[in-house]
Design a protein around this motif. Structure first.
Motif, PDB file in Angstrom:
ATOM      1  N   ASN A  94       0.970  -0.924  -0.527  1.00  7.41           N
ATOM      2  CA  ASN A  94      -0.321   0.057   0.013  1.00  7.41           C
ATOM      3  C   ASN A  94       0.815   1.118  -0.469  1.00  7.41           C
ATOM      4  O   ASN A  94       2.291   1.370   0.088  1.00  7.41           O
ATOM      5  CB  ASN A  94      -0.949  -0.004   1.069  1.00  7.41           C
ATOM      6  CG  ASN A  94      -2.079  -1.323   1.177  1.00  7.41           C
ATOM      7  OD1 ASN A  94      -2.764  -1.177  -0.118  1.00  7.41           O
ATOM      8  ND2 ASN A  94      -2.367  -1.970   1.771  1.00  7.41           N
ATOM      9  N   ILE A  95      -0.294   2.019  -0.061  1.00 10.64           N
ATOM     10  CA  ILE A  95       0.584   3.377  -0.350  1.00 10.64           C
ATOM     11  C   ILE A  95       0.788   4.409   0.985  1.00 10.64           C
ATOM     12  O   ILE A  95      -0.411   5.060   2.353  1.00 10.64           O
ATOM     13  CB  ILE A  95       0.259   4.527  -1.398  1.00 10.64           C
ATOM     14  CG1 ILE A  95       0.302   3.741  -2.584  1.00 10.64           C
ATOM     15  CG2 ILE A  95       1.056   5.961  -1.173  1.00 10.64           C
ATOM     16  CD1 ILE A  95      -0.354   5.198  -3.882  1.00 10.64           C
ATOM     17  N   PRO A  96       2.063   4.755   2.298  1.00 13.48           N
ATOM     18  CA  PRO A  96       2.067   5.313   2.923  1.00 13.48           C
ATOM     19  C   PRO A  96       1.602   6.488   3.315  1.00 13.48           C
ATOM     20  O   PRO A  96       1.614   7.345   1.378  1.00 13.48           O
ATOM     21  CB  PRO A  96       3.339   4.850   3.015  1.00 13.48           C
ATOM     22  CG  PRO A  96       4.168   4.123   2.624  1.00 13.48           C
ATOM     23  CD  PRO A  96       3.446   4.178   1.227  1.00 13.48           C
ATOM     24  N   GLN A  97       0.902   7.426   4.062  1.00 11.75           N
ATOM     25  CA  GLN A  97       0.928   8.490   3.944  1.00 11.75           C
ATOM     26  C   GLN A  97       1.769   9.604   3.396  1.00 11.75           C
ATOM     27  O   GLN A  97       3.414   9.754   3.526  1.00 11.75           O
ATOM     28  CB  GLN A  97       0.420   9.241   5.893  1.00 11.75           C
ATOM     29  CG  GLN A  97       0.092  10.537   6.068  1.00 11.75           C
ATOM     30  CD  GLN A  97      -0.467  10.828   6.280  1.00 11.75           C
ATOM     31  OE1 GLN A  97      -1.102   9.840   8.083  1.00 11.75           O
ATOM     32  NE2 GLN A  97      -0.668  12.031   7.424  1.00 11.75           N
ATOM     33  N   ASP A  98       1.798  10.416   2.582  1.00 10.30           N
ATOM     34  CA  ASP A  98       3.104  11.768   1.918  1.00 10.30           C
ATOM     35  C   ASP A  98       3.478  11.035   1.254  1.00 10.30           C
ATOM     36  O   ASP A  98       4.632  11.552   0.613  1.00 10.30           O
ATOM     37  CB  ASP A  98       3.966  11.763   3.795  1.00 10.30           C
ATOM     38  CG  ASP A  98       3.023  12.527   3.808  1.00 10.30           C
ATOM     39  OD1 ASP A  98       2.192  13.506   3.980  1.00 10.30           O
ATOM     40  OD2 ASP A  98       3.387  12.626   5.731  1.00 10.30           O
ATOM     41  N   LEU A  99       3.623   9.481   0.467  1.00 11.89           N
ATOM     42  CA  LEU A  99       4.483   8.880  -0.614  1.00 11.89           C
ATOM     43  C   LEU A  99       3.565   8.737  -1.402  1.00 11.89           C
ATOM     44  O   LEU A  99       1.855   9.047  -0.969  1.00 11.89           O
ATOM     45  CB  LEU A  99       5.032   7.198  -0.090  1.00 11.89           C
ATOM     46  CG  LEU A  99       5.985   8.173   1.018  1.00 11.89           C
ATOM     47  CD1 LEU A  99       6.515   5.995   1.094  1.00 11.89           C
ATOM     48  CD2 LEU A  99       7.004   8.732   0.717  1.00 11.89           C
ATOM     49  N   GLU A 100       3.706   8.929  -2.716  1.00 13.88           N
ATOM     50  CA  GLU A 100       2.809   8.348  -3.463  1.00 13.88           C
ATOM     51  C   GLU A 100       2.855   7.065  -4.592  1.00 13.88           C
ATOM     52  O   GLU A 100       1.946   6.786  -5.332  1.00 13.88           O
ATOM     53  CB  GLU A 100       3.445   9.609  -4.882  1.00 13.88           C
ATOM     54  CG  GLU A 100       3.701  10.917  -4.089  1.00 13.88           C
ATOM     55  CD  GLU A 100       3.555  11.612  -5.234  1.00 13.88           C
ATOM     56  OE1 GLU A 100       4.219  11.347  -6.932  1.00 13.88           O
ATOM     57  OE2 GLU A 100       3.049  13.612  -5.407  1.00 13.88           O
ATOM     58  N   THR A 101       4.037   6.475  -4.172  1.00 15.14           N
ATOM     59  CA  THR A 101       4.121   4.694  -4.728  1.00 15.14           C
ATOM     60  C   THR A 101       4.300   3.718  -3.228  1.00 15.14           C
ATOM     61  O   THR A 101       4.288   4.409  -1.897  1.00 15.14           O
ATOM     62  CB  THR A 101       5.553   5.160  -5.612  1.00 15.14           C
ATOM     63  OG1 THR A 101       6.571   4.913  -4.647  1.00 15.14           O
ATOM     64  CG2 THR A 101       5.317   5.537  -6.399  1.00 15.14           C
ATOM     65  N   PRO A 102       3.251   2.615  -3.922  1.00  9.54           N
ATOM     66  CA  PRO A 102       3.388   1.608  -3.108  1.00  9.54           C
ATOM     67  C   PRO A 102       4.688   1.295  -2.488  1.00  9.54           C
ATOM     68  O   PRO A 102       5.376   1.293  -3.206  1.00  9.54           O
ATOM     69  CB  PRO A 102       2.684   0.717  -3.427  1.00  9.54           C
ATOM     70  CG  PRO A 102       2.726   1.215  -5.139  1.00  9.54           C
ATOM     71  CD  PRO A 102       2.987   2.026  -5.347  1.00  9.54           C
ATOM     72  N   VAL A 103       4.731   0.418  -1.413  1.00 14.08           N
ATOM     73  CA  VAL A 103       5.995  -0.040  -0.653  1.00 14.08           C
ATOM     74  C   VAL A 103       6.107  -1.491   0.249  1.00 14.08           C
ATOM     75  O   VAL A 103       4.887  -2.066  -0.104  1.00 14.08           O
ATOM     76  CB  VAL A 103       6.359   0.144   0.267  1.00 14.08           C
ATOM     77  CG1 VAL A 103       6.437   2.537   0.787  1.00 14.08           C
ATOM     78  CG2 VAL A 103       5.829   1.271   1.643  1.00 14.08           C
ATOM     79  N   LEU A 104       7.018  -2.496   0.134  1.00 16.61           N
ATOM     80  CA  LEU A 104       6.881  -3.654   0.259  1.00 16.61           C
ATOM     81  C   LEU A 104       7.541  -3.666   1.740  1.00 16.61           C
ATOM     82  O   LEU A 104       9.103  -2.763   2.634  1.00 16.61           O
ATOM     83  CB  LEU A 104       7.428  -4.480  -0.307  1.00 16.61           C
ATOM     84  CG  LEU A 104       7.175  -4.484  -1.927  1.00 16.61           C
ATOM     85  CD1 LEU A 104       7.994  -5.505  -2.572  1.00 16.61           C
ATOM     86  CD2 LEU A 104       5.844  -4.914  -1.892  1.00 16.61           C
ATOM     87  N   VAL A 105       6.743  -3.703   2.767  1.00 12.30           N
ATOM     88  CA  VAL A 105       7.196  -4.113   4.143  1.00 12.30           C
ATOM     89  C   VAL A 105       7.354  -5.940   4.704  1.00 12.30           C
ATOM     90  O   VAL A 105       6.091  -6.993   4.096  1.00 12.30           O
ATOM     91  CB  VAL A 105       6.476  -3.381   5.167  1.00 12.30           C
ATOM     92  CG1 VAL A 105       6.849  -3.482   6.983  1.00 12.30           C
ATOM     93  CG2 VAL A 105       5.903  -1.980   4.260  1.00 12.30           C
ATOM     94  N   ARG A 106       8.265  -5.944   4.974  1.00 12.26           N
ATOM     95  CA  ARG A 106       8.494  -7.492   5.516  1.00 12.26           C
ATOM     96  C   ARG A 106       9.535  -6.798   7.223  1.00 12.26           C
ATOM     97  O   ARG A 106       9.924  -6.096   6.712  1.00 12.26           O
ATOM     98  CB  ARG A 106       9.430  -8.100   4.076  1.00 12.26           C
ATOM     99  CG  ARG A 106       8.496  -8.312   3.205  1.00 12.26           C
ATOM    100  CD  ARG A 106       7.829  -9.219   2.871  1.00 12.26           C
ATOM    101  NE  ARG A 106       7.712  -9.703   1.697  1.00 12.26           N
ATOM    102  CZ  ARG A 106       6.067  -8.919   1.026  1.00 12.26           C
ATOM    103  NH1 ARG A 106       5.551  -7.450   1.949  1.00 12.26           N
ATOM    104  NH2 ARG A 106       6.131  -9.238   0.026  1.00 12.26           N
TER     105      ARG A 106
END
Length: 199
Positions: free
Chosen positions: A91-103
Protein backbone atom coordinates in the motif's frame (compact mmCIF):
# COMPACT_ATOMS: atom_id res chain seq x y z
CA UNK A 1 41.18 -12.36 18.06
CA UNK A 2 40.07 -13.37 14.60
CA UNK A 3 37.13 -15.07 12.99
CA UNK A 4 37.21 -16.21 9.40
CA UNK A 5 34.41 -16.82 6.95
CA UNK A 6 34.33 -17.62 3.25
CA UNK A 7 31.86 -16.59 0.58
CA UNK A 8 31.63 -16.95 -3.17
CA UNK A 9 31.77 -14.04 -5.58
CA UNK A 10 28.65 -11.89 -5.47
CA UNK A 11 27.61 -13.16 -2.05
CA UNK A 12 26.30 -9.77 -0.86
CA UNK A 13 24.14 -8.03 -3.47
CA UNK A 14 22.35 -4.74 -2.83
CA UNK A 15 19.43 -4.41 -0.50
CA UNK A 16 17.01 -3.93 -3.37
CA UNK A 17 17.89 -7.33 -4.83
CA UNK A 18 17.51 -8.97 -1.43
CA UNK A 19 14.10 -7.40 -0.98
CA UNK A 20 12.67 -9.30 -3.91
CA UNK A 21 13.37 -12.59 -2.13
CA UNK A 22 11.86 -11.61 1.21
CA UNK A 23 8.31 -12.44 2.25
CA UNK A 24 6.28 -12.42 5.44
CA UNK A 25 7.64 -15.87 6.30
CA UNK A 26 11.31 -14.88 5.92
CA UNK A 27 11.68 -14.76 9.68
CA UNK A 28 9.71 -14.59 12.92
CA UNK A 29 7.82 -11.38 13.68
CA UNK A 30 10.02 -8.68 15.17
CA UNK A 31 10.05 -4.96 15.82
CA UNK A 32 12.56 -4.50 12.98
CA UNK A 33 11.19 -4.10 9.43
CA UNK A 34 12.76 -4.06 5.98
CA UNK A 35 10.99 -1.62 3.65
CA UNK A 36 11.57 -1.33 -0.11
CA UNK A 37 10.05 0.77 -2.87
CA UNK A 38 10.80 4.08 -1.17
CA UNK A 39 11.28 7.14 -3.39
CA UNK A 40 14.80 7.76 -4.67
CA UNK A 41 16.75 10.24 -2.54
CA UNK A 42 14.56 9.94 0.56
CA UNK A 43 16.70 10.69 3.62
CA UNK A 44 16.61 8.78 6.92
CA UNK A 45 14.94 11.69 8.73
CA UNK A 46 12.20 11.84 6.10
CA UNK A 47 11.66 8.08 6.27
CA UNK A 48 11.31 8.32 10.04
CA UNK A 49 8.74 11.12 9.71
CA UNK A 50 6.66 9.03 7.29
CA UNK A 51 6.60 5.88 9.41
CA UNK A 52 6.23 7.69 12.73
CA UNK A 53 2.62 8.17 11.68
CA UNK A 54 2.06 4.46 12.36
CA UNK A 55 3.93 4.07 15.64
CA UNK A 56 7.06 5.14 17.49
CA UNK A 57 10.11 4.64 15.25
CA UNK A 58 13.29 4.24 17.29
CA UNK A 59 15.83 3.92 14.46
CA UNK A 60 16.13 4.09 10.67
CA UNK A 61 18.92 2.91 8.41
CA UNK A 62 18.59 3.72 4.70
CA UNK A 63 20.14 1.76 1.81
CA UNK A 64 20.42 3.82 -1.38
CA UNK A 65 20.79 2.29 -4.82
CA UNK A 66 20.43 4.04 -8.20
CA UNK A 67 16.76 4.87 -8.60
CA UNK A 68 15.73 2.96 -5.47
CA UNK A 69 15.80 3.35 -1.70
CA UNK A 70 15.14 0.76 0.98
CA UNK A 71 15.44 0.95 4.75
CA UNK A 72 15.56 -0.94 8.03
CA UNK A 73 12.99 0.60 10.37
CA UNK A 74 12.77 -0.38 14.03
CA UNK A 75 9.62 0.28 16.06
CA UNK A 76 9.38 0.56 19.82
CA UNK A 77 7.07 -2.47 20.06
CA UNK A 78 6.33 -5.70 18.22
CA UNK A 79 2.65 -4.83 17.98
CA UNK A 80 3.35 -1.61 16.05
CA UNK A 81 5.66 -3.41 13.64
CA UNK A 82 3.11 -6.18 13.03
CA UNK A 83 0.40 -3.62 12.29
CA UNK A 84 2.64 -1.91 9.73
CA UNK A 85 3.41 -5.22 7.96
CA UNK A 86 -0.26 -6.22 7.87
CA UNK A 87 -1.57 -2.84 6.71
CA UNK A 88 1.17 -1.09 4.70
CA UNK A 89 2.69 -3.96 2.70
CA UNK A 90 1.74 -3.24 -0.92
CA UNK A 91 0.00 0.00 0.00
CA UNK A 92 0.91 3.70 -0.19
CA UNK A 93 1.98 5.28 3.13
CA UNK A 94 0.85 8.75 4.05
CA UNK A 95 2.89 11.51 2.32
CA UNK A 96 4.24 9.09 -0.33
CA UNK A 97 2.98 8.55 -3.87
CA UNK A 98 3.98 4.93 -4.58
CA UNK A 99 3.32 1.64 -2.75
CA UNK A 100 6.00 0.06 -0.59
CA UNK A 101 6.86 -3.50 0.37
CA UNK A 102 7.19 -4.14 4.10
CA UNK A 103 8.67 -7.34 5.58
CA UNK A 104 10.04 -8.50 8.91
CA UNK A 105 13.82 -8.21 8.77
CA UNK A 106 15.72 -11.49 8.87
CA UNK A 107 17.48 -12.10 12.20
CA UNK A 108 20.69 -13.84 13.11
CA UNK A 109 22.60 -14.22 16.38
CA UNK A 110 24.40 -11.16 17.71
CA UNK A 111 27.90 -10.93 19.17
CA UNK A 112 26.54 -10.49 22.66
CA UNK A 113 23.79 -13.06 22.38
CA UNK A 114 21.19 -10.71 20.85
CA UNK A 115 20.08 -10.44 17.23
CA UNK A 116 21.19 -8.63 14.11
CA UNK A 117 19.25 -7.67 11.00
CA UNK A 118 20.67 -9.10 7.81
CA UNK A 119 18.82 -7.97 4.67
CA UNK A 120 21.73 -9.03 2.42
CA UNK A 121 22.03 -12.62 1.19
CA UNK A 122 25.68 -12.79 2.35
CA UNK A 123 24.90 -11.39 5.79
CA UNK A 124 24.48 -14.75 7.50
CA UNK A 125 27.86 -16.04 6.27
CA UNK A 126 29.62 -12.82 7.23
CA UNK A 127 28.02 -12.80 10.66
CA UNK A 128 29.26 -16.35 11.23
CA UNK A 129 32.80 -14.99 11.07
CA UNK A 130 31.92 -12.42 13.74
CA UNK A 131 30.47 -15.16 15.93
CA UNK A 132 33.62 -17.25 15.43
CA UNK A 133 35.84 -14.39 16.57
CA UNK A 134 33.62 -13.77 19.60
CA UNK A 135 33.66 -17.46 20.54
CA UNK A 136 37.46 -17.57 20.29
CA UNK A 137 37.73 -14.54 22.57
CA UNK A 138 35.36 -16.02 25.12
CA UNK A 139 36.60 -19.60 25.15
CA UNK A 140 40.35 -19.13 24.66
CA UNK A 141 40.97 -15.82 26.46
CA UNK A 142 38.05 -15.70 28.92
CA UNK A 143 36.83 -12.34 27.58
CA UNK A 144 33.38 -11.01 28.41
CA UNK A 145 31.32 -11.54 25.26
CA UNK A 146 28.97 -8.66 26.10
CA UNK A 147 31.95 -6.24 26.03
CA UNK A 148 33.31 -7.26 22.64
CA UNK A 149 33.35 -5.00 19.61
CA UNK A 150 34.67 -5.34 16.06
CA UNK A 151 38.14 -3.78 16.00
CA UNK A 152 38.90 -4.42 12.32
CA UNK A 153 37.50 -6.23 9.33
CA UNK A 154 39.15 -7.02 6.00
CA UNK A 155 38.52 -9.19 2.98
CA UNK A 156 41.33 -11.42 1.68
CA UNK A 157 41.41 -13.06 -1.73
CA UNK A 158 40.77 -16.78 -1.37
CA UNK A 159 41.32 -19.78 -3.63
CA UNK A 160 39.90 -20.18 -7.10
CA UNK A 161 38.27 -23.51 -7.91
CA UNK A 162 37.98 -24.71 -11.49
CA UNK A 163 34.59 -26.21 -12.25
CA UNK A 164 32.64 -27.51 -15.23
CA UNK A 165 28.95 -27.41 -16.03
CA UNK A 166 26.96 -29.23 -18.72
CA UNK A 167 26.17 -27.40 -21.93
CA UNK A 168 24.17 -28.18 -25.06
CA UNK A 169 24.97 -31.09 -27.39
CA UNK A 170 26.78 -33.06 -24.69
CA UNK A 171 29.46 -30.43 -24.23
CA UNK A 172 30.84 -28.99 -21.00
CA UNK A 173 31.83 -25.43 -20.17
CA UNK A 174 34.62 -24.51 -17.79
CA UNK A 175 34.23 -21.76 -15.20
CA UNK A 176 36.06 -20.53 -12.11
CA UNK A 177 34.48 -20.16 -8.68
CA UNK A 178 36.24 -17.48 -6.68
CA UNK A 179 36.18 -17.28 -2.90
CA UNK A 180 36.85 -14.51 -0.39
CA UNK A 181 38.08 -14.89 3.20
CA UNK A 182 36.68 -12.44 5.73
CA UNK A 183 39.07 -11.71 8.62
CA UNK A 184 37.43 -10.07 11.64
CA UNK A 185 39.26 -8.99 14.79
CA UNK A 186 37.42 -8.26 18.02
CA UNK A 187 38.56 -6.61 21.24
CA UNK A 188 37.14 -6.13 24.73
CA UNK A 189 35.83 -2.71 25.76
CA UNK A 190 37.19 -1.05 28.87
CA UNK A 191 34.93 0.39 31.57
CA UNK A 192 35.55 3.91 30.25
CA UNK A 193 34.57 2.88 26.71
CA UNK A 194 31.37 1.29 27.98
CA UNK A 195 30.52 4.43 29.93
CA UNK A 196 30.70 6.49 26.72
CA UNK A 197 28.12 4.33 24.93
CA UNK A 198 24.61 5.70 24.64
CA UNK A 199 22.17 2.77 24.93
Amino acid sequence: LEGRGGAGAGAAPGAAAAAGRMDNQSGPPSDNLFVTGLPDGLEEGQIKDVFNAYGEVTSVRAFKNPGKTSALIRYSSLEEAQWVVENLNGNIPQDLETPVLVRFAHKSGGIGGGTRSAPYSGGAANWSAVQSAAANAQNQFNMDKSRLYIKSCRAVKGPVSKRMRPASKGQVKKFSRRYTHLVIKVAEMSDSQLAELDF
